[in-house]
Design a protein around this motif. Structure first.
Motif, PDB file in Angstrom:
ATOM      1  N   LYS A 163      29.202   6.113 -27.335  1.00  9.42           N
ATOM      2  CA  LYS A 163      29.245   5.180 -26.209  1.00  9.42           C
ATOM      3  C   LYS A 163      30.138   3.992 -26.553  1.00  9.42           C
ATOM      4  O   LYS A 163      30.989   3.589 -25.761  1.00  9.42           O
ATOM      5  CB  LYS A 163      27.835   4.704 -25.864  1.00  9.42           C
ATOM      6  N   ASN A 166      33.698   4.797 -26.363  1.00  5.32           N
ATOM      7  CA  ASN A 166      34.111   5.268 -25.030  1.00  5.32           C
ATOM      8  C   ASN A 166      34.563   6.726 -25.032  1.00  5.32           C
ATOM      9  O   ASN A 166      35.574   7.076 -24.425  1.00  5.32           O
ATOM     10  CB  ASN A 166      35.219   4.368 -24.469  1.00  5.32           C
ATOM     11  N   GLU A 168      34.534  10.258 -23.752  1.00  2.00           N
ATOM     12  CA  GLU A 168      34.211  10.822 -22.447  1.00  2.00           C
ATOM     13  C   GLU A 168      33.249  12.000 -22.584  1.00  2.00           C
ATOM     14  O   GLU A 168      33.400  12.854 -23.450  1.00  2.00           O
ATOM     15  CB  GLU A 168      35.509  11.304 -21.774  1.00  2.00           C
ATOM     16  N   GLY A 169      32.223  12.023 -21.749  1.00  2.00           N
ATOM     17  CA  GLY A 169      31.260  13.121 -21.710  1.00  2.00           C
ATOM     18  C   GLY A 169      30.279  13.129 -22.868  1.00  2.00           C
ATOM     19  O   GLY A 169      29.602  14.134 -23.089  1.00  2.00           O
ATOM     20  N   TYR A 170      30.170  12.027 -23.596  1.00  2.00           N
ATOM     21  CA  TYR A 170      29.321  11.991 -24.782  1.00  2.00           C
ATOM     22  C   TYR A 170      27.855  12.304 -24.469  1.00  2.00           C
ATOM     23  O   TYR A 170      27.157  12.902 -25.283  1.00  2.00           O
ATOM     24  CB  TYR A 170      29.434  10.639 -25.498  1.00  2.00           C
TER      25      TYR A 170
END
Length: 184
Positions: A163, A166, A168-170
């Protein structure tokens, strides 16, 4: 004269350096040496985090970032330690993980000895450094009495890191996918 916590930490650092040298030189003794490294490293790291880093953060609040960084480096090294414990001592993977762990620990030791310990020496009075040494030693002894279980980072910790970076889709990734996305 009584030893300070700084003296004890420096002695532990030299001890771990010798263990890395033995792990490279004494292939037949690797299982015992890994167990020794695991026990000593985990006990040192946990006692340092609980007592030394806490004392430093209290005595020098501006060092909280360094304390957090040191703790993160302990966690990373413990993950490598878990991988080392799981690796076959006769395979190339073992040598690779050993090299990674030695590099990570060496980096941590250099930072701690050049950044954290000098600040601790200035921020904490000598008599308190001696008392802290006793507390540190007792905490290590208590941990050494238990079998070592290096902690791997939890999925929640990995999610938080992803997080922060940043990625994506974590939120829908597995732990292995998170480790890969974080470059680990």
């Amino acid at each position: 004269m009584s030893q300070t916590v700084i003296d004890l930490i420096l002695a532990d650092h030299r001890d771990v350096e010798q263990l890395f040298a033995k792990l490279k030189a004494e292939r037949e003794n690797r299982p015992a040496l890994v167990a020794e490294l695991a026990a000593k490293f985990v006990a040192h790291a946990r006692a340092e985090e609980a007592h030394v880093y806490a004392a430093l953060a209290q005595a020098a609040p501006s060092e909280r970032g360094e304390v957090h960084h040191g703790t993160e480096e302990h966690h990373e090294a413990e993950e490598l330690l878990a991988a080392l414990m799981a690796a076959d001592p006769d395979k190339a993977e073992f040598a690779s993980v050993l090299e990674q762990m030695e590099k990570a620990v060496k980096h941590h030791v250099e930072e701690e000895e050049s950044d954290i310990l000098p600040v601790l020496a200035k921020a904490v009075p000598g008599d308190k450094l001696v008392r802290l040494g006793r507390v540190f030693s007792e905490a290590k002894a208590a941990d050494l009495a238990r079998p070592p279980k290096p902690r791997g980072r939890t999925k929640e910790e990995l999610l938080e890191q992803a997080k922060e970076k940043n990625i994506e889709g974590y939120s829908s990734m597995t732990k292995d996918q998170l480790l890969a996305a974080l470059g680990e």
